[in-house]
Design a protein around this motif. Structure first.
Motif: not given
Length: 183
Positions: A36-44, A64-68, A139-145
């Motif tokens: 799976m490819v899993y992406r973090f959204r703007a709200d984490d 979708r999964y919560p930030e926690a 990782v994009r721009n040293n941030k976990l995408w």
């Protein structure tokens, strides 16, 4: 192994198609039951945006999964240590002796492949029927995408050479991802 895979991804301009093709290519190369490819959204929070899996497995695509679901500490570890493998979720962790570093400080296992997984995460995988996993950071721009999560329904120890290929793929895929997201 990597060059032909990357050549198939280079021409893709659509993010969903790119992630879907990457999941398929990795599953074919590594032999896991689900990728799976899993992406973090703007709200984490997170979302499974691509998946390639055995036909008999329940699909996770679009869930979708919560930030926690993936704590900040785990996210930071993925940002600096981009590959995490669990060969057998039922394996008992072994103690490291001595458990202290020079100067009597606690031993930092952050970058070690020997580092045990969180018992909470292992329970989570067991509840999903997963017996082995490989997770690759995007990782994009040293941030976990996002993450590429590979699950197997039986214990599975991936060879060092295939882990290295998977890690290199995730780094190159992160660059392709960056190009597509900027265009």
């Amino acid at each position: 192994l990597i060059a032909p895979m990357l050549a198939q991804l280079e021409a893709i301009k659509d993010i969903d198609a790119l992630c879907s093709r990457a999941a398929t290519l990795l599953r074919e190369m590594l032999g896991y039951d689900r990728v799976m490819v899993y992406r973090f959204r703007a709200d984490d929070s997170g979302e499974v945006m691509a998946e390639d899996a055995r036909e008999d497995l329940e699909p996770y695509l679009g869930l979708r999964y919560p930030e926690a679901d993936i704590p900040q500490q785990a996210r930071e570890l993925f940002r600096i240590n981009r590959v995490r493998m669990i060969a057998d979720v039922a394996a008992e962790p072994a103690s490291i002796e001595p458990a202290v570093a020079f100067g009597n400080r606690p031993l930092d296992m952050s970058l070690s492949v020997l580092r045990a997984s969180s018992p909470v995460h292992l329970t989570y995988l067991k509840n999903m029927g997963v017996k082995a996993s490989l997770t690759l950071a995007l990782v994009r721009n040293n941030k976990l995408w996002g993450l590429i999560a590979c699950h197997h329904m039986e214990p599975r120890l991936l060879s060092f050479s295939l882990r290295t290929v998977a890690e290199t793929f995730s780094q190159m895929f992160s660059l392709i991802l960056d190009r597509v997201l900027i265009d």
